[in-house]
Every structure is written in C-alpha cells, then in structure tokens.
Write a protein that holds these residues in place. Sequence first.
Motif, PDB file in Angstrom:
ATOM      1  N   TYR A  55      40.948  38.538 -35.948  1.00 29.44           N
ATOM      2  CA  TYR A  55      39.887  38.412 -34.943  1.00 29.44           C
ATOM      3  C   TYR A  55      40.491  38.276 -33.552  1.00 29.44           C
ATOM      4  O   TYR A  55      39.973  38.820 -32.574  1.00 29.44           O
ATOM      5  CB  TYR A  55      39.012  37.198 -35.265  1.00 29.44           C
ATOM      6  N   GLN A  56      41.619  37.578 -33.464  1.00 23.76           N
ATOM      7  CA  GLN A  56      42.299  37.414 -32.179  1.00 23.76           C
ATOM      8  C   GLN A  56      42.758  38.766 -31.631  1.00 23.76           C
ATOM      9  O   GLN A  56      42.599  39.059 -30.438  1.00 23.76           O
ATOM     10  CB  GLN A  56      43.497  36.478 -32.333  1.00 23.76           C
ATOM     11  N   LYS A  57      43.324  39.616 -32.487  1.00 24.32           N
ATOM     12  CA  LYS A  57      43.763  40.939 -32.040  1.00 24.32           C
ATOM     13  C   LYS A  57      42.578  41.809 -31.659  1.00 24.32           C
ATOM     14  O   LYS A  57      42.657  42.600 -30.713  1.00 24.32           O
ATOM     15  CB  LYS A  57      44.598  41.615 -33.128  1.00 24.32           C
ATOM     16  N   LEU A  58      41.475  41.684 -32.396  1.00 29.88           N
ATOM     17  CA  LEU A  58      40.267  42.431 -32.052  1.00 29.88           C
ATOM     18  C   LEU A  58      39.759  42.018 -30.678  1.00 29.88           C
ATOM     19  O   LEU A  58      39.345  42.856 -29.866  1.00 29.88           O
ATOM     20  CB  LEU A  58      39.188  42.196 -33.111  1.00 29.88           C
ATOM     21  N   THR A  59      39.815  40.723 -30.393  1.00 32.19           N
ATOM     22  CA  THR A  59      39.387  40.210 -29.092  1.00 32.19           C
ATOM     23  C   THR A  59      40.265  40.772 -27.977  1.00 32.19           C
ATOM     24  O   THR A  59      39.772  41.196 -26.923  1.00 32.19           O
ATOM     25  CB  THR A  59      39.437  38.676 -29.076  1.00 32.19           C
ATOM     26  N   LYS A  60      41.580  40.786 -28.203  1.00 32.68           N
ATOM     27  CA  LYS A  60      42.496  41.349 -27.202  1.00 32.68           C
ATOM     28  C   LYS A  60      42.199  42.820 -26.948  1.00 32.68           C
ATOM     29  O   LYS A  60      42.150  43.282 -25.800  1.00 32.68           O
ATOM     30  CB  LYS A  60      43.945  41.176 -27.661  1.00 32.68           C
ATOM     31  N   ALA A  61      42.000  43.560 -28.030  1.00 29.96           N
ATOM     32  CA  ALA A  61      41.722  44.991 -27.894  1.00 29.96           C
ATOM     33  C   ALA A  61      40.438  45.220 -27.114  1.00 29.96           C
ATOM     34  O   ALA A  61      40.374  46.103 -26.234  1.00 29.96           O
ATOM     35  CB  ALA A  61      41.623  45.629 -29.279  1.00 29.96           C
ATOM     36  N   LEU A  62      39.417  44.440 -27.410  1.00 26.67           N
ATOM     37  CA  LEU A  62      38.138  44.531 -26.695  1.00 26.67           C
ATOM     38  C   LEU A  62      38.351  44.340 -25.193  1.00 26.67           C
ATOM     39  O   LEU A  62      37.860  45.137 -24.366  1.00 26.67           O
ATOM     40  CB  LEU A  62      37.179  43.474 -27.249  1.00 26.67           C
ATOM     41  N   ARG A  63      39.099  43.324 -24.828  1.00 26.71           N
ATOM     42  CA  ARG A  63      39.292  43.003 -23.406  1.00 26.71           C
ATOM     43  C   ARG A  63      40.177  44.034 -22.713  1.00 26.71           C
ATOM     44  O   ARG A  63      39.922  44.415 -21.579  1.00 26.71           O
ATOM     45  CB  ARG A  63      39.870  41.584 -23.271  1.00 26.71           C
ATOM     46  N   TRP A  64      41.221  44.503 -23.409  1.00 23.20           N
ATOM     47  CA  TRP A  64      42.082  45.527 -22.810  1.00 23.20           C
ATOM     48  C   TRP A  64      41.310  46.815 -22.542  1.00 23.20           C
ATOM     49  O   TRP A  64      41.386  47.380 -21.455  1.00 23.20           O
ATOM     50  CB  TRP A  64      43.245  45.837 -23.748  1.00 23.20           C
ATOM     51  N   ILE A  65      40.583  47.265 -23.545  1.00 22.36           N
ATOM     52  CA  ILE A  65      39.886  48.552 -23.442  1.00 22.36           C
ATOM     53  C   ILE A  65      38.713  48.459 -22.477  1.00 22.36           C
ATOM     54  O   ILE A  65      38.503  49.356 -21.645  1.00 22.36           O
ATOM     55  CB  ILE A  65      39.444  49.031 -24.837  1.00 22.36           C
ATOM     56  N   ASN A  66      37.967  47.366 -22.543  1.00 23.25           N
ATOM     57  CA  ASN A  66      36.870  47.192 -21.586  1.00 23.25           C
ATOM     58  C   ASN A  66      37.399  46.976 -20.172  1.00 23.25           C
ATOM     59  O   ASN A  66      36.675  47.191 -19.188  1.00 23.25           O
ATOM     60  CB  ASN A  66      35.978  46.020 -22.003  1.00 23.25           C
ATOM     61  N   GLY A  67      38.673  46.588 -20.076  1.00 24.28           N
ATOM     62  CA  GLY A  67      39.303  46.446 -18.768  1.00 24.28           C
ATOM     63  C   GLY A  67      39.832  47.750 -18.215  1.00 24.28           C
ATOM     64  O   GLY A  67      40.415  47.774 -17.123  1.00 24.28           O
ATOM     65  N   GLY A  68      39.671  48.836 -18.978  1.00 25.19           N
ATOM     66  CA  GLY A  68      40.054  50.149 -18.470  1.00 25.19           C
ATOM     67  C   GLY A  68      41.194  50.836 -19.190  1.00 25.19           C
ATOM     68  O   GLY A  68      41.562  51.966 -18.836  1.00 25.19           O
ATOM     69  N   ALA A  69      41.778  50.191 -20.197  1.00 24.08           N
ATOM     70  CA  ALA A  69      42.887  50.812 -20.919  1.00 24.08           C
ATOM     71  C   ALA A  69      42.389  51.974 -21.767  1.00 24.08           C
ATOM     72  O   ALA A  69      41.313  51.900 -22.374  1.00 24.08           O
ATOM     73  CB  ALA A  69      43.584  49.794 -21.814  1.00 24.08           C
ATOM     74  N   GLN A  70      43.167  53.036 -21.805  1.00 27.16           N
ATOM     75  CA  GLN A  70      42.872  54.174 -22.676  1.00 27.16           C
ATOM     76  C   GLN A  70      43.105  53.751 -24.122  1.00 27.16           C
ATOM     77  O   GLN A  70      44.049  53.017 -24.423  1.00 27.16           O
ATOM     78  CB  GLN A  70      43.769  55.365 -22.316  1.00 27.16           C
ATOM     79  N   TYR A  71      42.262  54.235 -25.024  1.00 26.76           N
ATOM     80  CA  TYR A  71      42.358  53.843 -26.429  1.00 26.76           C
ATOM     81  C   TYR A  71      42.834  55.037 -27.269  1.00 26.76           C
ATOM     82  O   TYR A  71      42.174  56.067 -27.332  1.00 26.76           O
ATOM     83  CB  TYR A  71      40.997  53.329 -26.916  1.00 26.76           C
TER      84      TYR A  71
END
Length: 269
Positions: A124-140
């Motif tokens: 869940y912690q990694k999912l949270t990080k991914a959510l914030r990175w991608i919503n912050g503009g990171a390409q997925y």
Amino acid sequence: MIKAYLIDLDGTLYHGRHRIDGADRLIQTLKEQGVPFLFVTNNSSRTPQGVADHLNGMGIEADASEVCTSAVAAAEYVAAQSPGARVACIGETGLIQAIEEAGLILTEDQPEVVIQGIDREFSYQKLTKALRWINGGAQYILTNPDLQLPGDDGLMPGAGTIGAAIEAATGVQPTVIGKPSSIIMKSAIRRLNKKAEEVAVIGDNMRTDIAAGVAAGCETLLVLTGVTTHENMDGHIQAVKARPDHVFEDLHTLTAWLAKQADQASKKE
C-alpha cells in the motif's frame, strides 16, 4: 525471406523450470545454421544474464547478449526519450539493473518517470508513492501487462495486476513496453539490425507473442506448447483480430520447418 527470429520463453521453450521437449534442439539448429535470433521475454524481474543462466540450467544454450527483457526495453525506451532522466522504480533486480545501465538516475524524490514491473514486495505504501509521483506529473511506464504469472504452486499476480491498481488510483494509463506492445519487438528488431518483414516471431500465446509480432510487422509462428491450443485458438484469434502465419504442433515440427527454410534459402543463394 526470414533472416532472424524473436523467440518467446515461458510456454514456448519451457514451463517454469521444465524444458519443453525439443527446445534445446531448436536453439541448437538455429546456431548451427548461423541464423541470428533473440530471446524476447516479458519477464522484468530477471537480468539478461539471469535469463541466460535459467536457460542454460535446463540445457538450452544461451548467452546474455541474446536476451531482450521488458525491463531492458523499458529502460532503453525512457533513455531514448529523456537521457539521464530521474526515474522511480517499482520492480525487482532485473528492472533496477536495466535502469542503471541505461544511464537513468534512480530516485524517489520528484521523479520524471515511474517505471513499474513485477514487484513481489508491492505494498500500500508503494501504491501511495506511485499515486503521488504520477499525479505530480511523472510519466508512467509499464514493463509488461501480464495479469498472471505461473508459479511453482500455481498462478500468481503479474506486473499488469499491479499496474491495474496504479492505473485505478491515478486515472493514468501507462505506456506499455512488453508484449503485445510492438515497442519491445521493435527494440529487438533494431538489435538484430533487420527489417521487420525479415524477422519471424516464435511464441505460444496468441494474445501476447503473436499479437506483438503482427503489430511490429513480423511473420508469426505459433507453437501449441503453452497458452494457445487447438481448443481455444479461435477465441484468441477473434480477440486479437489476427491469425498466425504458421501453426506448429510442437517444437520438433517447427525445427524441421526451420531446417527446410534454411535449405531453400541456401539453394537460392
């Protein structure tokens, strides 16, 4: 005329730790003929050397230079677009090494790109990080869309299952690198220094191997050694809206066909 081959692994040459009958002879025949080929796998957890070690351990002759993984293709794809990009990795050893070798910078601090593969410690912690990175503009970037993986005790969730969670959380669809995407196939074709129409794809799965080969403009050779069978073939064909160019019952009939192709080519020369 076929001048090179892209060969799937799991389901085509082996099942887990068990070699499929005739796999060793198939590769030996290509090497004896001097026909170039690459092993192309959606597996992002193993390094190319790890894949080669796995094959050699089953008696299938292989070298790391002959292996193209979705991890390597993903890292090279990002490096070609953005050399030296800051990348967050959700994945295992094979993906981490590929990112580093591509000259990308591993970071969890405001990454420009998130590359995700199979991660058996996903949380869940990694999912949270991914959510914030991608919503912050990171390409997925997703190494491969496989929803399930074969394990020693049965099926396990694949990279695509983790990707589905990240996509649901972010609302962002990833760029998919592995089969059935043509991106990994085109990467492998460039390594072979051939034109797509000179390359044939060998695989057991209509929805990944054959679909990717069709998308890349290659000839396609389906072997009924794994996912696709006589019973489910029509359903797979309807799903991918494509047919394989050739279908083989097993690796022995495929090897005999390859030998015949090589003989015809030598006569033309």
